[in-house]
Design a protein around this motif. Sequence first.
Motif, mmCIF file in Angstrom:
data_model
loop_
_atom_site.group_PDB
_atom_site.id
_atom_site.type_symbol
_atom_site.label_atom_id
_atom_site.label_comp_id
_atom_site.label_asym_id
_atom_site.label_seq_id
_atom_site.Cartn_x
_atom_site.Cartn_y
_atom_site.Cartn_z
ATOM 1 N N VAL A 1 0.844 -1.199 0.000
ATOM 2 C CA VAL A 1 0.000 0.000 0.000
ATOM 3 C C VAL A 1 0.882 1.254 0.000
ATOM 4 C CG1 VAL A 1 -1.845 1.248 1.186
ATOM 5 C CG2 VAL A 1 -1.811 -1.258 1.231
ATOM 6 N N ILE A 2 1.918 1.239 0.829
ATOM 7 C CA ILE A 2 2.837 2.387 0.904
ATOM 8 C C ILE A 2 3.469 2.654 -0.461
ATOM 9 C CG2 ILE A 2 5.052 3.140 1.871
ATOM 10 C CD1 ILE A 2 4.173 1.686 4.491
ATOM 11 N N ASP A 3 3.867 1.592 -1.153
ATOM 12 C CA ASP A 3 4.500 1.744 -2.467
ATOM 13 C C ASP A 3 3.567 2.386 -3.495
ATOM 14 O OD1 ASP A 3 6.832 0.645 -1.552
ATOM 15 O OD2 ASP A 3 6.495 -1.339 -2.430
ATOM 16 N N ARG A 4 2.241 2.326 -3.230
ATOM 17 C CA ARG A 4 1.258 2.810 -4.200
ATOM 18 C C ARG A 4 0.507 4.052 -3.722
ATOM 19 N NH1 ARG A 4 2.245 -2.390 -4.459
ATOM 20 N NH2 ARG A 4 2.098 -3.552 -6.424
ATOM 21 N N LEU A 5 0.973 4.680 -2.672
ATOM 22 C CA LEU A 5 0.278 5.859 -2.162
ATOM 23 C C LEU A 5 0.254 7.010 -3.167
ATOM 24 C CD1 LEU A 5 1.301 6.026 1.617
ATOM 25 C CD2 LEU A 5 -0.940 5.482 0.646
ATOM 26 N N ASP A 6 1.250 7.073 -4.045
ATOM 27 C CA ASP A 6 1.244 8.120 -5.059
ATOM 28 C C ASP A 6 0.065 7.975 -6.026
ATOM 29 O OD1 ASP A 6 3.455 9.359 -4.028
ATOM 30 O OD2 ASP A 6 4.879 8.467 -5.442
ATOM 31 N N LEU A 7 -0.567 6.808 -6.041
ATOM 32 C CA LEU A 7 -1.720 6.578 -6.914
ATOM 33 C C LEU A 7 -3.023 6.997 -6.264
ATOM 34 C CD1 LEU A 7 -0.772 2.996 -8.212
ATOM 35 C CD2 LEU A 7 -0.248 5.210 -9.271
ATOM 36 N N ALA A 8 -2.963 7.423 -5.013
ATOM 37 C CA ALA A 8 -4.168 7.745 -4.248
ATOM 38 C C ALA A 8 -4.615 9.187 -4.496
ATOM 39 C CB ALA A 8 -3.924 7.511 -2.759
ATOM 40 N N ASP A 9 -4.774 9.526 -5.747
ATOM 41 C CA ASP A 9 -5.242 10.861 -6.123
ATOM 42 C C ASP A 9 -6.758 10.805 -6.291
ATOM 43 O OD1 ASP A 9 -5.795 13.341 -7.126
ATOM 44 O OD2 ASP A 9 -4.336 13.270 -8.751
ATOM 45 N N MET A 10 -7.472 11.417 -5.362
ATOM 46 C CA MET A 10 -8.942 11.444 -5.386
ATOM 47 C C MET A 10 -9.452 12.839 -5.718
ATOM 48 S SD MET A 10 -9.363 9.215 -1.907
ATOM 49 C CE MET A 10 -7.899 10.012 -1.206
ATOM 50 N N SER A 11 -8.624 13.636 -6.374
ATOM 51 C CA SER A 11 -8.937 15.051 -6.584
ATOM 52 C C SER A 11 -10.293 15.287 -7.243
ATOM 53 C CB SER A 11 -7.840 15.705 -7.424
ATOM 54 O OG SER A 11 -6.607 15.732 -6.731
ATOM 55 N N GLN A 12 -10.679 14.409 -8.160
ATOM 56 C CA GLN A 12 -11.955 14.597 -8.858
ATOM 57 C C GLN A 12 -13.085 13.738 -8.292
ATOM 58 O OE1 GLN A 12 -11.455 14.965 -13.346
ATOM 59 N NE2 GLN A 12 -9.503 14.008 -12.797
ATOM 60 N N ALA A 13 -12.770 12.926 -7.302
ATOM 61 C CA ALA A 13 -13.785 12.031 -6.739
ATOM 62 C C ALA A 13 -14.844 12.829 -5.989
ATOM 63 C CB ALA A 13 -13.125 11.019 -5.802
ATOM 64 N N GLY A 14 -16.069 12.696 -6.407
ATOM 65 C CA GLY A 14 -17.182 13.419 -5.797
ATOM 66 C C GLY A 14 -17.733 14.485 -6.710
ATOM 67 N N GLU A 15 -16.904 15.012 -7.611
ATOM 68 C CA GLU A 15 -17.358 16.082 -8.494
ATOM 69 C C GLU A 15 -18.497 15.617 -9.397
ATOM 70 O OE1 GLU A 15 -14.022 17.704 -10.559
ATOM 71 O OE2 GLU A 15 -13.179 18.649 -8.765
ATOM 72 N N GLU A 16 -18.453 14.323 -9.779
ATOM 73 C CA GLU A 16 -19.512 13.798 -10.641
ATOM 74 C C GLU A 16 -20.855 13.748 -9.925
ATOM 75 O OE1 GLU A 16 -18.292 10.221 -8.309
ATOM 76 O OE2 GLU A 16 -17.329 12.026 -9.064
ATOM 77 N N LYS A 17 -20.817 13.851 -8.583
ATOM 78 C CA LYS A 17 -22.035 13.856 -7.778
ATOM 79 C C LYS A 17 -22.338 15.253 -7.226
ATOM 80 C CE LYS A 17 -21.289 9.023 -6.398
ATOM 81 N NZ LYS A 17 -22.493 8.366 -6.902
ATOM 82 N N GLY A 18 -21.641 16.243 -7.760
ATOM 83 C CA GLY A 18 -21.886 17.612 -7.340
ATOM 84 C C GLY A 18 -21.212 18.009 -6.046
ATOM 85 N N ILE A 19 -20.232 17.223 -5.609
ATOM 86 C CA ILE A 19 -19.502 17.515 -4.366
ATOM 87 C C ILE A 19 -18.145 18.081 -4.739
ATOM 88 C CG2 ILE A 19 -18.563 16.554 -2.233
ATOM 89 C CD1 ILE A 19 -20.620 14.273 -2.512
ATOM 90 N N ASP A 20 -17.966 19.370 -4.522
ATOM 91 C CA ASP A 20 -16.713 19.988 -4.923
ATOM 92 C C ASP A 20 -15.721 20.073 -3.770
ATOM 93 O OD1 ASP A 20 -18.062 21.890 -3.447
ATOM 94 O OD2 ASP A 20 -17.740 23.528 -4.862
ATOM 95 N N HIS A 21 -14.455 20.073 -4.104
ATOM 96 C CA HIS A 21 -13.327 20.296 -3.196
ATOM 97 C C HIS A 21 -12.990 19.132 -2.255
ATOM 98 C CE1 HIS A 21 -13.257 24.259 -4.738
ATOM 99 N NE2 HIS A 21 -14.218 24.773 -3.993
ATOM 100 N N VAL A 22 -13.947 18.283 -1.928
ATOM 101 C CA VAL A 22 -13.720 17.267 -0.898
ATOM 102 C C VAL A 22 -12.648 16.264 -1.326
ATOM 103 C CG1 VAL A 22 -14.754 15.402 0.469
ATOM 104 C CG2 VAL A 22 -16.021 17.528 0.084
ATOM 105 N N GLY A 23 -12.740 15.761 -2.546
ATOM 106 C CA GLY A 23 -11.748 14.800 -3.016
ATOM 107 C C GLY A 23 -10.348 15.393 -3.025
ATOM 108 N N ARG A 24 -10.241 16.631 -3.457
ATOM 109 C CA ARG A 24 -8.924 17.288 -3.464
ATOM 110 C C ARG A 24 -8.419 17.482 -2.051
ATOM 111 N NH1 ARG A 24 -4.603 17.787 -6.870
ATOM 112 N NH2 ARG A 24 -3.373 19.618 -6.343
ATOM 113 N N TRP A 25 -9.291 17.896 -1.132
ATOM 114 C CA TRP A 25 -8.892 18.104 0.260
ATOM 115 C C TRP A 25 -8.366 16.808 0.867
ATOM 116 C CZ3 TRP A 25 -9.173 16.669 5.229
ATOM 117 C CH2 TRP A 25 -8.857 17.602 6.212
ATOM 118 N N LEU A 26 -9.067 15.710 0.647
ATOM 119 C CA LEU A 26 -8.645 14.427 1.206
ATOM 120 C C LEU A 26 -7.322 13.968 0.602
ATOM 121 C CD1 LEU A 26 -12.105 12.616 1.243
ATOM 122 C CD2 LEU A 26 -10.821 13.407 3.244
#
Length: 206
Positions: free
Chosen positions: A139-164
């Motif tokens: 999991v540690i080796d793949r943390l750079d893949l944990a980009d959720m910046s756009q996650a939630g935007e498709e449901k009208g939730i802005d900023h949360v994915g980027r914040w996380l």
Amino acid sequence: MPLPSNRDAAIAELVDLSASMAEEGRALIERVLPADPAEYRQWEHYPEGDAIDPDTKARWFYHAHPPEERSEGEHGHFHLFLPLGAFDGLEPLAGPAKEGAAKVVHIAALCFDTDGLPTHWIATNQWVTEEYLQPAHAVIDRLDLADMSQAGEEKGIDHVGRWLTLALFACRADIEALLTDRDAALALTGPRDREAEILAQRPFAL
């Protein structure tokens, strides 16, 4: 938007984003939960169906346990996941017991208090999220893949994915230690041990 190049950059953007949300008068959790508090339900995932980044397939959801099952002062927590596809060729230590479980690998959960502020990270046992459990080093080796910046935007939730995403990168050292502690605890129990729910925790600290 590209990920920050280092921890200081992640913290700076995280602070700026938090300030921007405060100026809008809508805190992080308020962007996720129903506008009417009476519609909020314990155990339900917010948003429904989880928030999934269209590019990386990393995802998150927020939920809360009943009061007697929460830490003192806790409101709820965000669960963060990598897609199982990021671990192709690596056999999981344990898999879901139920059919139709999401093909995900749990990174950590970030707990929030009743004031809407982050308090601490937790690593849960495999049965809690019905994940495809992978060893800490993978999991540690793949943390750079944990980009959720756009996650939630498709449901009208802005900023949360980027914040996380920023929080995860800003707290990278603590996340790595958390996962290492989790595996040490797992060695003394088992992934389906219902008496072992939270295996490790670290304070949220910038």
